[in-house]
Design a protein around this motif. Structure first.
Motif, mmCIF file in Angstrom:
data_model
loop_
_atom_site.group_PDB
_atom_site.id
_atom_site.type_symbol
_atom_site.label_atom_id
_atom_site.label_comp_id
_atom_site.label_asym_id
_atom_site.label_seq_id
_atom_site.Cartn_x
_atom_site.Cartn_y
_atom_site.Cartn_z
ATOM 1 N N HIS A 86 0.836 -1.207 0.000
ATOM 2 C CA HIS A 86 0.000 0.000 0.000
ATOM 3 C C HIS A 86 0.870 1.256 0.000
ATOM 4 O O HIS A 86 2.037 1.218 0.404
ATOM 5 C CB HIS A 86 -0.963 0.008 1.191
ATOM 6 C CG HIS A 86 -0.278 -0.005 2.526
ATOM 7 N ND1 HIS A 86 0.311 1.124 3.073
ATOM 8 C CD2 HIS A 86 -0.077 -0.984 3.422
ATOM 9 C CE1 HIS A 86 0.836 0.826 4.247
ATOM 10 N NE2 HIS A 86 0.621 -0.451 4.476
ATOM 11 N N PRO A 87 0.321 2.388 -0.448
ATOM 12 C CA PRO A 87 1.111 3.614 -0.514
ATOM 13 C C PRO A 87 1.620 4.069 0.851
ATOM 14 O O PRO A 87 0.984 3.835 1.880
ATOM 15 C CB PRO A 87 0.108 4.641 -1.076
ATOM 16 C CG PRO A 87 -0.905 3.837 -1.790
ATOM 17 C CD PRO A 87 -1.028 2.566 -0.996
ATOM 18 N N SER A 88 2.781 4.698 0.834
ATOM 19 C CA SER A 88 3.362 5.295 2.041
ATOM 20 C C SER A 88 4.191 6.484 1.576
ATOM 21 O O SER A 88 4.265 6.775 0.379
ATOM 22 C CB SER A 88 4.251 4.274 2.768
ATOM 23 O OG SER A 88 5.367 3.933 1.963
ATOM 24 N N ALA A 89 4.830 7.154 2.521
ATOM 25 C CA ALA A 89 5.630 8.330 2.171
ATOM 26 C C ALA A 89 6.702 7.992 1.133
ATOM 27 O O ALA A 89 6.989 8.775 0.236
ATOM 28 C CB ALA A 89 6.278 8.899 3.424
ATOM 29 N N GLY A 90 7.279 6.818 1.245
ATOM 30 C CA GLY A 90 8.346 6.436 0.324
ATOM 31 C C GLY A 90 7.859 5.809 -0.960
ATOM 32 O O GLY A 90 8.606 5.688 -1.924
ATOM 33 N N HIS A 91 6.590 5.378 -0.974
ATOM 34 C CA HIS A 91 6.023 4.711 -2.158
ATOM 35 C C HIS A 91 4.619 5.250 -2.403
ATOM 36 O O HIS A 91 3.626 4.574 -2.098
ATOM 37 C CB HIS A 91 5.991 3.192 -1.944
ATOM 38 C CG HIS A 91 7.326 2.584 -1.692
ATOM 39 N ND1 HIS A 91 8.192 2.239 -2.709
ATOM 40 C CD2 HIS A 91 7.960 2.276 -0.541
ATOM 41 C CE1 HIS A 91 9.300 1.730 -2.180
ATOM 42 N NE2 HIS A 91 9.182 1.742 -0.878
ATOM 43 N N PRO A 92 4.496 6.456 -2.949
ATOM 44 C CA PRO A 92 3.174 7.061 -3.135
ATOM 45 C C PRO A 92 2.334 6.406 -4.218
ATOM 46 O O PRO A 92 1.121 6.561 -4.243
ATOM 47 C CB PRO A 92 3.497 8.520 -3.494
ATOM 48 C CG PRO A 92 4.864 8.462 -4.099
ATOM 49 C CD PRO A 92 5.584 7.360 -3.371
ATOM 50 N N ASN A 93 2.978 5.665 -5.120
ATOM 51 C CA ASN A 93 2.221 5.014 -6.190
ATOM 52 C C ASN A 93 2.930 3.735 -6.617
ATOM 53 O O ASN A 93 3.950 3.355 -6.051
ATOM 54 C CB ASN A 93 2.041 5.967 -7.379
ATOM 55 C CG ASN A 93 3.350 6.631 -7.768
ATOM 56 O OD1 ASN A 93 4.385 5.980 -7.892
ATOM 57 N ND2 ASN A 93 3.325 7.942 -7.937
ATOM 58 N N GLY A 94 2.351 3.054 -7.605
ATOM 59 C CA GLY A 94 2.935 1.806 -8.081
ATOM 60 C C GLY A 94 2.749 0.643 -7.127
ATOM 61 O O GLY A 94 3.407 -0.383 -7.255
ATOM 62 N N THR A 95 1.816 0.770 -6.169
ATOM 63 C CA THR A 95 1.624 -0.261 -5.152
ATOM 64 C C THR A 95 0.496 -1.217 -5.545
ATOM 65 O O THR A 95 -0.250 -0.979 -6.508
ATOM 66 C CB THR A 95 1.285 0.361 -3.790
ATOM 67 O OG1 THR A 95 -0.059 0.891 -3.838
ATOM 68 C CG2 THR A 95 2.261 1.479 -3.431
ATOM 69 N N LEU A 96 0.345 -2.268 -4.755
ATOM 70 C CA LEU A 96 -0.748 -3.218 -4.967
ATOM 71 C C LEU A 96 -2.090 -2.509 -4.879
ATOM 72 O O LEU A 96 -2.999 -2.779 -5.672
ATOM 73 C CB LEU A 96 -0.666 -4.348 -3.938
ATOM 74 C CG LEU A 96 -1.797 -5.377 -3.962
ATOM 75 C CD1 LEU A 96 -1.810 -6.134 -5.274
ATOM 76 C CD2 LEU A 96 -1.679 -6.348 -2.789
ATOM 77 N N VAL A 97 -2.232 -1.602 -3.915
ATOM 78 C CA VAL A 97 -3.502 -0.881 -3.770
ATOM 79 C C VAL A 97 -3.827 -0.074 -5.021
ATOM 80 O O VAL A 97 -4.972 -0.066 -5.488
ATOM 81 C CB VAL A 97 -3.473 0.032 -2.518
ATOM 82 C CG1 VAL A 97 -4.580 1.080 -2.578
ATOM 83 C CG2 VAL A 97 -3.626 -0.798 -1.248
ATOM 84 N N ASN A 98 -2.827 0.607 -5.592
ATOM 85 C CA ASN A 98 -3.067 1.353 -6.838
ATOM 86 C C ASN A 98 -3.572 0.422 -7.943
ATOM 87 O O ASN A 98 -4.468 0.784 -8.716
ATOM 88 C CB ASN A 98 -1.791 2.058 -7.300
ATOM 89 C CG ASN A 98 -1.315 3.112 -6.330
ATOM 90 O OD1 ASN A 98 -0.314 2.910 -5.624
ATOM 91 N ND2 ASN A 98 -1.994 4.236 -6.269
ATOM 92 N N ALA A 99 -3.001 -0.778 -8.004
ATOM 93 C CA ALA A 99 -3.433 -1.761 -9.004
ATOM 94 C C ALA A 99 -4.835 -2.287 -8.699
ATOM 95 O O ALA A 99 -5.663 -2.453 -9.606
ATOM 96 C CB ALA A 99 -2.433 -2.911 -9.070
ATOM 97 N N LEU A 100 -5.122 -2.540 -7.416
ATOM 98 C CA LEU A 100 -6.442 -3.037 -7.029
ATOM 99 C C LEU A 100 -7.540 -2.045 -7.397
ATOM 100 O O LEU A 100 -8.618 -2.435 -7.859
ATOM 101 C CB LEU A 100 -6.487 -3.304 -5.518
ATOM 102 C CG LEU A 100 -5.671 -4.483 -4.993
ATOM 103 C CD1 LEU A 100 -5.677 -4.502 -3.472
ATOM 104 C CD2 LEU A 100 -6.196 -5.809 -5.548
#
Length: 302
Positions: free
Chosen positions: A100-114
Motif C-alpha cells: 500500500h502507498p506510504s511516504a516512500g512509495h506514493p504510487n505503483g503499489t498493490l492498492v493502486n493496481a487493485l
C-alpha cells in the motif's frame, strides 16, 4: 511534524546510500539519495555524501522531510488475480511490489493496481489501505487475501486473529538445518538499535513460526513455514535469530548471499473460510521464476 530516524552501526557496513536503501524499506532509494544531497543525513552530527563508508559505532541521523499528502490513484499495473467473487479476491503479488502507498512509495503499489482492476474494496482500514486485510513485504512474493466489502473484511481479519486461516511460505535459507522440523517461539518487537528493523526482544509481541525442511543443498536449506502469528518481518527475524537467515535478505541476512530480487521467501499457500458461504477455500501459487532457477542451479551443484 518532521520524523527523525536514528541508527547505530554495530559493525562496519559499507556505503551509506546502499545501507539506508536496504534498511529504510518504507522509503525509495531515490528518496534516500535526495536526502543525502540535501544534507539531511548526518553521521556523528556531520553531513555525509552517498559514498561515505559506515563504520562501527557510527551514529546516523536522518531528518525525514514532512510527507506530502498521499492521493490514491487507480493505476493500470498488471496484476495476477488468482480468484475473485463479490466478497473476496486472492492476489499473487510479485516481488518488488509494495502492498500500500506510504511516504516512500506514493504510487505503483498493490492498492493502486487493485483500484484499477477491482470494482469494490472494503473501507475498514485507513484511506491508503482499502481492501487490505494482511500484508507481505515488498520483496516477498505470493498470495494475499483482499476484502471487497466491510463484512468480508471483518470475517477475514477475525480468522487471522483466531489463527484459523492457513498461511504457508517457502523460504531458502543460509546454512544446513540438521533437524527436519522445528518451532520458533520468540517475541518480536522494534529493534533497540535500529527502529526501522524488527528483532527478538523480551518485551515484544508473542510470535510463533513452524518450519519443516523440504530439501538440503549443503550451504542452503529449502524450508516450508507456517505462521501462527503475523508479526512484521516475522519469518525473516525468526530465521535470522536461530542462525539460518533467509537468502537474499538485505536487512537480516549476510552481505554474501544468493543473487535474486530480494529475499527468497514466497507466500505459497493461503486458506480461509469464505465470509459469506463458510466454504473452506485453499489457494496455491508456484514459486517465482528466479526462485525456481536458483533451486535448479543449487541442485546441479549438489
Amino acid at each position: 511534524m518532521k520524523e527523525l530516524i536514528t541508527l547505530t552501526a554495530e559493525k562496519d557496513l559499507g556505503r551509506i546510500d546502499k545501507l539506508l536503501g536496504a534498511r529504510l524499506t518504507d522509503y525509495s532509494r531515490s528518496q534516500v539519495q535526495q536526502w543525502l544531497k540535501e544534507q539531511l543525513v548526518l553521521v556523528n552530527d556531520v553531513p555525509v555524501k552517498a559514498n561515505y563508508k559506515v563504520k562501527k559505532q557510527d551514529l546516523i541521523k536522518i531528518e525525514v522531510p514532512e510527507p506530502q499528502e498521499l492521493e490514491l490513484i487507480a493505476e493500470n499495473i498488471p496484476l495476477e488475480i488468482v480468484y475473485q467473487d463479490e466478497d473476496v479476491a486472492v492476489i499473487n503479488k510479485p516481488q518488488g511490489m509494495v502492498v500500500h502507498p506510504s511516504a516512500g512509495h506514493p504510487n505503483g503499489t498493490l492498492v493502486n493496481a487493485l483500484l484499477y482492476h477491482l470494482k469494490d474494496l472494503s473501507s475498514i482500514n485507513d484511506v491508503v489501505r482499502p481492501g487490505i486485510v494482511h500484508r507481505i513485504d515488498k520483496d516477498t512474493s505470493g498470495l494475499l487475501m483482499i476484502a471487497k466489502n466491510d463484512a468480508a473484511h471483518l470475517s477475514l481479519a477475525q480468522q487471522l486473529k483466531d489463527k484459523t486461516s492457513l498461511r504457508r511460505y517457502v523460504a531458502l535459507v543460509h546454512g544446513n538445518i540438521p533437524h527436519d522440523k522445528g518451532v520458533i517461539e520468540a517475541p518480536i518487537g522494534r529493534s533497540k538499535v535500529d527502529r526501522k528493523m524488527q528483532a527478538v526482544v523480551e518485551d515484544g509481541k508473542a510470535a510463533v513460526t513452524h518450519f519443516e525442511v523440504l530439501e538440503r543443498f549443503g550451504d542452503y536449506t529449502l524450508i516450508e513455514l507456517q505462521l501462527e502469528t503475523g508479526r512484521t518481518h516475522q519469518i525473516r527475524v525468526h530465521m535470522a535469530y536461530i542462525g539460518y537467515p533467509v537468502a537474499g535478505d538485505p536487512v537480516y541476512g549476510p552481505k554474501k548471499t544468493l543473487k535474486g530480487q530480494g529475499q527468497f521467501l514466497h507466500a505459497k499457500l493461503l486458506g480461509f473460510k469464505h465470509p459469506r458461504t463458510g466454504e473452506e477455500m485453499v489457494f496455491e501459487a508456484p514459486l517465482p521464476a528466479i526462485f525456481q532457477k536458483t533451486l535448479a542451479q543449487l541442485r546441479k551443484k549438489d
